[in-house]
Design a protein around this motif. Structure first.
Motif, mmCIF file in Angstrom:
data_model
loop_
_atom_site.group_PDB
_atom_site.id
_atom_site.type_symbol
_atom_site.label_atom_id
_atom_site.label_comp_id
_atom_site.label_asym_id
_atom_site.label_seq_id
_atom_site.Cartn_x
_atom_site.Cartn_y
_atom_site.Cartn_z
ATOM 1 N N ARG A 262 0.826 -1.199 0.000
ATOM 2 C CA ARG A 262 0.000 0.000 0.000
ATOM 3 C C ARG A 262 0.863 1.253 0.000
ATOM 4 N NH1 ARG A 262 -2.566 -0.816 6.070
ATOM 5 N NH2 ARG A 262 -1.094 0.529 7.217
ATOM 6 N N SER A 263 2.130 1.107 0.445
ATOM 7 C CA SER A 263 3.106 2.190 0.303
ATOM 8 C C SER A 263 4.477 1.548 0.165
ATOM 9 C CB SER A 263 3.073 3.140 1.496
ATOM 10 O OG SER A 263 3.364 2.462 2.697
ATOM 11 N N LEU A 264 5.351 2.158 -0.639
ATOM 12 C CA LEU A 264 6.611 1.502 -0.968
ATOM 13 C C LEU A 264 7.693 2.540 -1.229
ATOM 14 C CD1 LEU A 264 7.965 -1.262 -1.648
ATOM 15 C CD2 LEU A 264 7.268 -0.896 -4.027
ATOM 16 N N ILE A 265 8.867 2.280 -0.667
ATOM 17 C CA ILE A 265 10.042 3.120 -0.909
ATOM 18 C C ILE A 265 11.053 2.288 -1.691
ATOM 19 C CG2 ILE A 265 11.952 4.390 0.133
ATOM 20 C CD1 ILE A 265 10.179 4.834 2.583
ATOM 21 N N ARG A 266 11.588 2.854 -2.764
ATOM 22 C CA ARG A 266 12.556 2.151 -3.605
ATOM 23 C C ARG A 266 13.950 2.722 -3.402
ATOM 24 N NH1 ARG A 266 7.837 2.142 -6.499
ATOM 25 N NH2 ARG A 266 7.387 0.278 -7.771
ATOM 26 N N GLU A 267 14.912 1.821 -3.232
ATOM 27 C CA GLU A 267 16.319 2.186 -3.247
ATOM 28 C C GLU A 267 17.013 1.250 -4.235
ATOM 29 O OE1 GLU A 267 17.781 4.631 -1.722
ATOM 30 O OE2 GLU A 267 16.174 5.303 -0.378
ATOM 31 N N ARG A 268 18.309 1.427 -4.440
ATOM 32 C CA ARG A 268 19.026 0.590 -5.391
ATOM 33 C C ARG A 268 19.036 -0.877 -4.927
ATOM 34 N NH1 ARG A 268 24.183 -1.219 -5.648
ATOM 35 N NH2 ARG A 268 24.739 -0.005 -3.787
ATOM 36 N N GLY A 269 18.330 -1.723 -5.666
ATOM 37 C CA GLY A 269 18.293 -3.149 -5.356
ATOM 38 C C GLY A 269 17.554 -3.511 -4.096
ATOM 39 N N SER A 270 16.810 -2.586 -3.537
ATOM 40 C CA SER A 270 16.111 -2.879 -2.291
ATOM 41 C C SER A 270 14.840 -2.059 -2.188
ATOM 42 C CB SER A 270 17.011 -2.594 -1.083
ATOM 43 O OG SER A 270 17.404 -1.232 -1.069
ATOM 44 N N PHE A 271 13.916 -2.574 -1.362
ATOM 45 C CA PHE A 271 12.608 -1.958 -1.208
ATOM 46 C C PHE A 271 12.171 -2.131 0.247
ATOM 47 C CE2 PHE A 271 13.275 -3.926 -5.254
ATOM 48 C CZ PHE A 271 12.855 -3.005 -6.200
ATOM 49 N N VAL A 272 11.457 -1.155 0.745
ATOM 50 C CA VAL A 272 10.845 -1.284 2.059
ATOM 51 C C VAL A 272 9.485 -0.612 2.004
ATOM 52 C CG1 VAL A 272 11.931 0.824 2.951
ATOM 53 C CG2 VAL A 272 11.104 -0.910 4.555
ATOM 54 N N GLY A 273 8.495 -1.287 2.568
ATOM 55 C CA GLY A 273 7.162 -0.710 2.513
ATOM 56 C C GLY A 273 6.218 -1.390 3.470
ATOM 57 N N VAL A 274 4.979 -0.976 3.414
ATOM 58 C CA VAL A 274 3.930 -1.539 4.264
ATOM 59 C C VAL A 274 2.908 -2.217 3.370
ATOM 60 C CG1 VAL A 274 2.141 -1.046 5.959
ATOM 61 C CG2 VAL A 274 4.285 0.243 6.009
ATOM 62 N N ALA A 275 2.679 -3.506 3.641
ATOM 63 C CA ALA A 275 1.653 -4.276 2.927
ATOM 64 C C ALA A 275 0.542 -4.617 3.913
ATOM 65 C CB ALA A 275 2.248 -5.547 2.345
ATOM 66 N N SER A 276 -0.663 -4.762 3.427
ATOM 67 C CA SER A 276 -1.742 -5.184 4.311
ATOM 68 C C SER A 276 -1.517 -6.640 4.706
ATOM 69 C CB SER A 276 -3.093 -5.028 3.617
ATOM 70 O OG SER A 276 -3.231 -5.977 2.574
ATOM 71 N N ILE A 277 -2.048 -7.016 5.868
ATOM 72 C CA ILE A 277 -1.918 -8.401 6.319
ATOM 73 C C ILE A 277 -2.561 -9.356 5.318
ATOM 74 C CG2 ILE A 277 -2.711 -10.034 8.079
ATOM 75 C CD1 ILE A 277 -2.157 -7.920 10.183
ATOM 76 N N SER A 278 -3.674 -8.970 4.743
ATOM 77 C CA SER A 278 -4.334 -9.846 3.765
ATOM 78 C C SER A 278 -3.451 -10.064 2.540
ATOM 79 C CB SER A 278 -5.691 -9.263 3.350
ATOM 80 O OG SER A 278 -5.525 -7.992 2.755
ATOM 81 N N ASP A 279 -2.787 -9.014 2.050
ATOM 82 C CA ASP A 279 -1.901 -9.169 0.895
ATOM 83 C C ASP A 279 -0.649 -9.969 1.270
ATOM 84 O OD1 ASP A 279 -3.433 -7.876 -1.033
ATOM 85 O OD2 ASP A 279 -2.675 -5.892 -0.461
ATOM 86 N N TYR A 280 -0.170 -9.801 2.504
ATOM 87 C CA TYR A 280 1.004 -10.566 2.924
ATOM 88 C C TYR A 280 0.657 -12.053 3.027
ATOM 89 C CZ TYR A 280 5.033 -12.252 5.469
ATOM 90 O OH TYR A 280 6.143 -12.965 5.829
ATOM 91 N N LEU A 281 -0.528 -12.382 3.536
ATOM 92 C CA LEU A 281 -0.958 -13.774 3.599
ATOM 93 C C LEU A 281 -1.045 -14.381 2.201
ATOM 94 C CD1 LEU A 281 -3.679 -13.627 6.407
ATOM 95 C CD2 LEU A 281 -1.468 -14.795 6.527
ATOM 96 N N ALA A 282 -1.521 -13.609 1.241
ATOM 97 C CA ALA A 282 -1.564 -14.101 -0.137
ATOM 98 C C ALA A 282 -0.157 -14.368 -0.669
ATOM 99 C CB ALA A 282 -2.285 -13.088 -1.035
#
Length: 617
Positions: A262-282
């Motif tokens: 639902r939100s995502l930060i991009r860096e070189r070769g890496s990513f950090v963000g917040v996913a919903s629990i339902s999307d993470y379970l999928a």
């Protein structure tokens, strides 16, 4: 330039893949069963050539069948071999594997000991999944496969049976392996485990040729097993023929996984963000079966620890909704992938591995399945870090860094040590592939005979450095779970050549024990291998004090081709010592004999006694 032999193999593999593709796309017109057989035969032949070249084809089929049936569980070659018990007096069992909450149990697992502290953290109703596999490299179905099980399982699955009594009817390897289930029934009883027992008969026969009589025999075995387990046990009797093998062999569980943020930060070769629990379970579940993708956690440094204080806290957070987001209270998850495609807010991760966050993942999955996850929490977020890297040193640093905040037992975290990388690189120069990481070189197509797990090397060193074949027989996990134990097995002062010598000597001992000459003396490969390894060193080095084999300084004297006479002596004395020791302890099971330190001392004493010496070159 590629060597000629490798080039020829490469061409053969390419031709075989072309043939497979033609058949799979129906460009070759033949009956479906014939087309399926052609594909399976080609796939099995490639498996024989790449994984187990030169080995008996029927023995290799047992491994092949087990790998297909156990998908998506990706066992190491050591784990696979340990589960195969086929041979004389096997009770009709070719292989048997027991999983607790998805984790493979060994005969010496602490979960099998009543009152062990590890049981306290185990949640109620854990799932015990058993695979009993009959694999026959034949083109016909046979009633005798089920009939053998009908006559043996009533005894082998009796939780009150004594191992020493069972060994009068069945080989020790079968008694020990089925003993995992017998012990689990007793130790896990207070937790009211859920049993899933899969009886699987695998052959190359066409499914339409399956007769009602053979199916009925399978049902008889199924009903027998149901009667021996607790109420509610889920037992199935399955027939996997050529069509089933075609489907299983063609199923690839290493496919990329997709995670929506639902939100995502991009860096070189890496990513950090917040996913919903339902999307993470999928993301962590199979899209078809919705089962947890166990292969995602192969690199995780810990197994699921059940209801410890941390996991209980996570679970409690999920029960009731409030204004505090889940990700505010949780450290999140770290994922490593070979490649990451990132259109907009969606990441497609190639060969994803969750290297930190197993506890969180399991708690989320279980809470959702048990309906303790409040629906409002499904929209809560979880922090996920994704790093694209195939560099092993980088991966080691990520694993060590993301797990530094907790006390982590087990060999997986030690695998990140620089010394382990040195061992891996050194062995590779000598055509040995050291799998610090589970199945790393298997996934690269290196043959099983040249792959060495960290656990197997540790067992060889426990035998040669510490002179404790009894501890090596009982698995090295206890020593490897402690830093002082790890350092005693993998000392910085030990020459790299000594590690090479240890694995090469053990490999030759294994080859000797699998031969007919050795089997006429003692046909107990698992029990004998580390004792014969120690006995060979004692005999060749003329050790007078077997409590110290001085391997660190004398390994070069053992290097090179092994001598047969010392091997025969070590095995002959071992067979006599084991029989004598068991006669003096009639209630002791065979595997318990070889795990007993008193027996080790008795064996060493006989080896060094002048009256038992023989000439050897």
């Amino acid at each position: 330039m590629m060597p000629r032999g490798e080039a020829e193999q490469s061409i053969l593999r390419q031709l075989r893949h072309v043939l497979l593709a033609l058949v799979q796309h129906a460009e070759i017109h033949m009956a479906p069963s014939n087309a399926d057989r052609l594909v399976v035969d080609a796939h099995f032949q490639e498996f024989c050539e790449t994984e187990y070249p030169g080995e008996d084809i029927d023995d290799v089929f047992e491994k092949y069948a087990a790998i297909q049936v156990l998908k998506p569980r990706d066992l190491s070659s050591d784990e696979l071999s340990a589960g195969i018990v086929d041979g004389g007096a096997d009770g009709g069992i070719d292989s048997l594997f027991v999983f607790l909450n998805g984790i493979l149990l060994s005969p010496d697992s602490p979960f099998l000991v009543p009152g062990n502290p590890s049981l306290r953290n185990l949640a109620p109703h854990p799932e015990l999944t058993v695979f009993l596999i009959q694999s026959k490299n034949r083109n016909k179905w046979e009633e005798s496969v089920w009939e053998h099980l009908l006559s043996s399982l009533a005894k082998l699955l009796d939780s009150g049976a004594k191992d020493a009594e069972l060994e009068k009817m069945f080989k020790p390897a079968v008694v020990e392996r089925t003993g995992i289930l017998r012990k689990a029934v007793r130790s896990l009883g207070p937790k009211f485990p859920k049993f899933v027992f899969r009886l699987v008969y695998v052959t190359k026969a066409p499914e339409p040729n399956l007769t009602p009589s053979i199916s009925a025999k399978g049902d008889q075995v199924r009903l027998l097993v149901e009667s021996l387990l607790t109420t509610g046990a889920e037992v199935t009797a399955e027939h996997v023929g050529i069509r089933g093998l075609y489907i299983l062999a063609g199923t690839d569980y290493s496919e990329p996984a997709t995670l929506v943020f639902r939100s995502l930060i991009r860096e070189r070769g890496s990513f950090v963000g917040v996913a919903s629990i339902s999307d993470y379970l999928a993301f962590i579940r199979d899209k078809d079966t919705q089962a947890l993708r166990e292969e995602l956690f192969d690199y995780n440094v810990r197994d699921f620890e059940g209801d410890n204080l941390v996991n209980e806290a996570i679970g409690q957070t999920l029960v009731d909704p409030d204004d505090v987001e889940f990700w505010w209270l949780n450290n999140g998850v770290t994922v490593i992938g070979d490649q990451v495609d990132s259109p907009q807010q969606t990441l497609t991760i190639s060969r994803p591995l969750i290297v930190n966050g197993l506890q969180t993942s399991y708690v989320l999955d279980r809470a959702d399945r048990e309906n303790t996850l409040h629906p409002d929490r499904l929209t809560n977020g979880i922090v996920v870090r994704v790093i694209a890297s195939t560099d092993e040193e980088t991966r080691d640093r990520i694993i060590a860094g993301t797990n530094r905040q907790t006390q982590v037992p087990g060999p997986a975290l030690f695998a990140t040590q620089p010394r382990q990388r040195e061992i891996e690189n050194f062995l590779k120069v000598h055509n040995w592939y050291y799998e610090r990481r589970k199945n790393r070189y298997k996934n690269q197509g290196m043959p099983a005979k040249r792959r060495v797990t960290m656990g197997l090397l540790a067992q060889a060193l426990i035998t040669l450095l510490l002179a404790q074949p009894d501890v090596a027989r009982a698995r090295p996990s206890t020593l490897l779970s402690r830093r002082d134990g790890y350092e005693s097995i993998f000392p910085e002062s030990l020459d790299l050549d000594a590690y090479l010598a240890a694995i090469e000597i053990l490999s030759q001992v294994d080859e000797f024990l699998k031969g007919d000459d050795a089997k006429t003396i003692l046909d107990e490969f698992t029990n004998a291998r580390f004792y014969v390894l120690a006995g060979y060193a004692i005999t060749r080095l003329r050790i007078k004090d077997p409590s110290n084999l001085r391997f660190g300084t004398n390994y070069h004297r053992l290097a090179g081709p092994v001598k047969k006479a010392p091997l025969v002596k070590a095995l002959t004395i071992l067979a006599a010592a084991a029989n004598s020791f068991q006669q003096m302890h009639p209630g002791m099971a065979r595997d318990a004999v070889f795990k007993n330190p008193d027996f080790r001392e008795e064996y060493f004493s006989l080896l060094t006694s002048p009256s038992t010496s023989i000439r050897h070159r």
